[in-house]
Design an enzyme around this catalytic site. Structure first.
Site, PDB file in Angstrom:
ATOM      1  N   HIS A 244      -4.983  20.775 -30.629  1.00 19.81           N
ATOM      2  CA  HIS A 244      -5.749  20.095 -29.654  1.00 19.81           C
ATOM      3  C   HIS A 244      -6.624  18.897 -30.299  1.00 19.81           C
ATOM      4  CE1 HIS A 244      -8.065  18.649 -26.432  1.00 19.81           C
ATOM      5  NE2 HIS A 244      -8.907  19.312 -26.496  1.00 19.81           N
TER       6      HIS A 244
ATOM      7  N   ASN B 137     -10.103  12.390 -26.538  1.00 17.39           N
ATOM      8  CA  ASN B 137      -9.675  14.007 -26.226  1.00 17.39           C
ATOM      9  C   ASN B 137      -9.009  13.714 -24.753  1.00 17.39           C
ATOM     10  OD1 ASN B 137      -9.751  16.582 -25.037  1.00 17.39           O
ATOM     11  ND2 ASN B 137     -11.715  16.948 -25.885  1.00 17.39           N
TER      12      ASN B 137
ATOM     13  N   CYS C  56      -8.246  22.598 -21.872  1.00 15.22           N
ATOM     14  CA  CYS C  56      -7.543  22.170 -22.740  1.00 15.22           C
ATOM     15  C   CYS C  56      -6.499  22.990 -23.662  1.00 15.22           C
ATOM     16  CB  CYS C  56      -8.339  21.476 -23.861  1.00 15.22           C
ATOM     17  SG  CYS C  56      -9.891  20.410 -23.165  1.00 15.22           S
TER      18      CYS C  56
HETATM   19  N1  ACO Z   1     -23.656   7.467 -29.121  1.00 12.05           N
HETATM   20  C1  ACO Z   1     -24.735   7.183 -29.796  1.00 12.05           C
HETATM   21  N2  ACO Z   1     -25.493   8.392 -30.025  1.00 12.05           N
HETATM   22  C2  ACO Z   1     -25.171   9.678 -29.465  1.00 12.05           C
HETATM   23  C3  ACO Z   1     -24.127   9.739 -28.653  1.00 12.05           C
HETATM   24  C4  ACO Z   1     -23.184   8.467 -28.537  1.00 12.05           C
HETATM   25  N3  ACO Z   1     -21.990   8.436 -27.880  1.00 12.05           N
HETATM   26  N4  ACO Z   1     -23.918  11.043 -28.013  1.00 12.05           N
HETATM   27  C5  ACO Z   1     -24.985  11.518 -28.759  1.00 12.05           C
HETATM   28  N5  ACO Z   1     -25.786  10.854 -29.295  1.00 12.05           N
HETATM   29  C6  ACO Z   1     -27.094  11.176 -30.065  1.00 12.05           C
HETATM   30  C7  ACO Z   1     -27.630  12.309 -29.197  1.00 12.05           C
HETATM   31  O1  ACO Z   1     -28.558  11.989 -28.386  1.00 12.05           O
HETATM   32  C8  ACO Z   1     -28.505  12.858 -30.429  1.00 12.05           C
HETATM   33  O2  ACO Z   1     -29.703  11.918 -30.581  1.00 12.05           O
HETATM   34  P1  ACO Z   1     -31.166  12.619 -31.052  1.00 12.05           P
HETATM   35  O3  ACO Z   1     -30.822  13.125 -32.577  1.00 12.05           O
HETATM   36  O4  ACO Z   1     -32.122  11.776 -30.897  1.00 12.05           O
HETATM   37  O5  ACO Z   1     -31.403  13.753 -29.948  1.00 12.05           O
HETATM   38  C9  ACO Z   1     -27.703  12.432 -31.734  1.00 12.05           C
HETATM   39  O6  ACO Z   1     -26.496  11.502 -31.506  1.00 12.05           O
HETATM   40  C10 ACO Z   1     -26.964  13.827 -32.459  1.00 12.05           C
HETATM   41  O7  ACO Z   1     -26.474  14.332 -31.460  1.00 12.05           O
HETATM   42  P2  ACO Z   1     -25.639  15.672 -31.773  1.00 12.05           P
HETATM   43  O8  ACO Z   1     -25.256  16.459 -30.622  1.00 12.05           O
HETATM   44  O9  ACO Z   1     -26.429  16.552 -32.718  1.00 12.05           O
HETATM   45  O10 ACO Z   1     -24.481  15.173 -32.616  1.00 12.05           O
HETATM   46  P3  ACO Z   1     -23.145  15.767 -33.409  1.00 12.05           P
HETATM   47  O11 ACO Z   1     -23.109  15.433 -34.690  1.00 12.05           O
HETATM   48  O12 ACO Z   1     -23.401  17.214 -33.058  1.00 12.05           O
HETATM   49  O13 ACO Z   1     -21.904  15.062 -32.554  1.00 12.05           O
HETATM   50  C11 ACO Z   1     -20.395  15.647 -30.775  1.00 12.05           C
HETATM   51  C12 ACO Z   1     -21.855  15.185 -31.192  1.00 12.05           C
HETATM   52  C13 ACO Z   1     -19.292  14.827 -31.128  1.00 12.05           C
HETATM   53  C14 ACO Z   1     -20.336  15.668 -29.411  1.00 12.05           C
HETATM   54  C15 ACO Z   1     -20.278  16.995 -31.516  1.00 12.05           C
HETATM   55  O14 ACO Z   1     -20.942  18.017 -31.210  1.00 12.05           O
HETATM   56  C16 ACO Z   1     -18.770  17.395 -30.992  1.00 12.05           C
HETATM   57  O15 ACO Z   1     -18.011  16.997 -31.750  1.00 12.05           O
HETATM   58  N6  ACO Z   1     -18.559  18.591 -30.308  1.00 12.05           N
HETATM   59  C17 ACO Z   1     -17.395  19.058 -29.695  1.00 12.05           C
HETATM   60  C18 ACO Z   1     -17.019  18.329 -28.718  1.00 12.05           C
HETATM   61  C19 ACO Z   1     -15.816  18.336 -27.953  1.00 12.05           C
HETATM   62  O16 ACO Z   1     -14.785  18.531 -28.725  1.00 12.05           O
HETATM   63  N7  ACO Z   1     -15.665  18.941 -26.739  1.00 12.05           N
HETATM   64  C20 ACO Z   1     -14.587  19.072 -25.922  1.00 12.05           C
HETATM   65  C21 ACO Z   1     -13.910  20.167 -26.395  1.00 12.05           C
HETATM   66  S1  ACO Z   1     -12.848  20.962 -25.447  1.00 12.05           S
HETATM   67  C22 ACO Z   1     -12.057  20.159 -24.424  1.00 12.05           C
HETATM   68  O17 ACO Z   1     -11.409  19.348 -24.914  1.00 12.05           O
HETATM   69  C23 ACO Z   1     -12.294  20.002 -23.025  1.00 12.05           C
END
Ligand code: ACO
Length: 314
Positions: free
Chosen positions: A241, A271, A108
């Site tokens: 980004h 994204n 990215c």
């Molecule tokens: N819908 C519903 N529930 C979901 C989903 C979804 N799409 N995805 C995950 N969950 C659930 C998980 O299973 C978890 O359940 P559990 O508590 O029963 O285990 C719960 O939601 C919480 O999951 P977390 O990982 O704790 O959620 P978090 O608040 O951290 O948010 C997220 C997750 C959005 C992925 C966050 O960690 C994030 O933004 N990370 C960065 C992601 C990113 O930007 N990646 C790409 C960057 S580099 C590039 O661009 C290639």
């Protein structure tokens, strides 16, 4: 170096959060509150190459130059339609630019790497007008049964034409290894070597990525300020980004930047990897929000873990 033209192209198919909740167990509420994304575009009838060509043509037109004036084409993509020839070579063929071509992959962070390389080519006199096309199709490497990743991404292309100028620009990139974000490829077995056939979808430990993203963005932007001698108040826009609203907001608060200097469009596109900054830039340009002399700070992060930031005058 300065940017003289922008262009973008998007798939026609709009995939809303509600539509996604029919594919995996998720909800509009979860996706909006965790990421800020409402909808994204995904390839269906068109190919990435079609869109890359459309964005390339628009950016060349917006730059007011002819294809024959382009003397280097650089594409950035994580996953292309063909392993070879490169996407840049395909664009060259269709545009008729007849110039050197190369594809890069810095995940990215790709747009910032491409700008830095373009600047170096110009400084050594090897090119004067460079077309940069960031074309991404993450819909083809996320696992559509994994709600953790498939809701985050969208397909898009963003392109710019840059040209030699006396205006200074400055870019800084870094890479630190992490296994929190990767995607293996699926090659063929040979008589001498078996290929790993396990999961070749995007793997992501979201919370680790989140932390690294915020830490690196803030560090990189501060470094750029220090090395280029500019201060936050001189910056017209911070173009980051577009990965996740909460990451962007965390960086904005840490850097103490007003909302109107921090444009975002990830609610509409998700994204889109390296395409996200040039896509945002093209939207601002079309809306008449960029004025010559404006200072733009760019910052991105991605698998590798790559990160980078830079400053360029519009
Ligand atoms: N819908 C519903 N529930 C979901 C989903 C979804 N799409 N995805 C995950 N969950 C659930 C998980 O299973 C978890 O359940 P559990 O508590 O029963 O285990 C719960 O939601 C919480 O999951 P977390 O990982 O704790 O959620 P978090 O608040 O951290 O948010 C997220 C997750 C959005 C992925 C966050 O960690 C994030 O933004 N990370 C960065 C992601 C990113 O930007 N990646 C790409 C960057 S580099 C590039 O661009 C290639």
């Amino acid at each position: 170096m300065k940017i003289i033209g922008t262009g973008s192209a998007l798939p026609k198919k709009v995939l809303t959060n509600d539509m996604l909740s029919g594919i995996v167990e998720t909800s509009d509420e979860w996706i909006r509150t965790r990421t800020g994304i409402r909808e994204r575009r995904v390839l269906s009838d068109e190919t990435l190459t079609d869109l890359a060509l459309e964005a390339a043509r628009k950016s060349v037109e917006s730059a007011g130059v002819n294809a024959s004036d382009i003397d280097y084409i650089m594409c950035h993509n994580v996953c292309n339609d063909a392993m070879t020839p490169s996407l840049a070579a395909m664009i060259n063929k269709e545009l008729g630019a007849n110039c050197p071509t190369v594809d890069l992959n810095a995940a990215c962070t790709g747009f910032i790497y491409a700008l830095d390389m373009a600047d170096s080519l110009m400084k050594t006199g090897k090119a004067r007008n460079i077309l940069i096309v960031c074309a991404e199709q993450p819909s083809h490497f996320v696992d559509w049964t994994q709600r953790e990743t498939c809701v985050l991404f969208g397909d898009a292309v963003g392109a710019v034409v840059v040209t030699q100028s006396d205006d200074d620009c400055f870019f800084k990139m870094s890479t630190q290894y992490t296994d929190a974000l990767y995607c293996s490829d699926a090659w063929h077995d040979t008589p001498f070597q078996k290929c790993k056939k396990e999961n070749n979808f995007l793997y992501m430990r979201g919370r680790d990525v989140f932390r690294m993203a915020v830490t690196n963005c803030c560090k990189d932007i501060k470094y750029v300020f220090e090395k280029s001698g500019i201060s936050s108040s001189e910056v017209s826009y911070f173009l980051l980004h577009q990965a996740n609203l909460r990451i962007l907001e965390a960086v904005r608060h840490e850097m103490n930047v007003a909302e109107d200097k921090f444009p975002m469009n990830l609610d509409k596109y998700g994204n889109t990897s390296s395409a996200s900054i040039p896509l945002l830039m093209d939207e601002l340009n079309k809306a008449g929000k960029l004025h010559r002399g404006d200072l733009l700070v760019l910052s991105a992060f991605g698998a590798g873990f790559t990160s980078g930031a830079g400053v360029i005058k519009w």
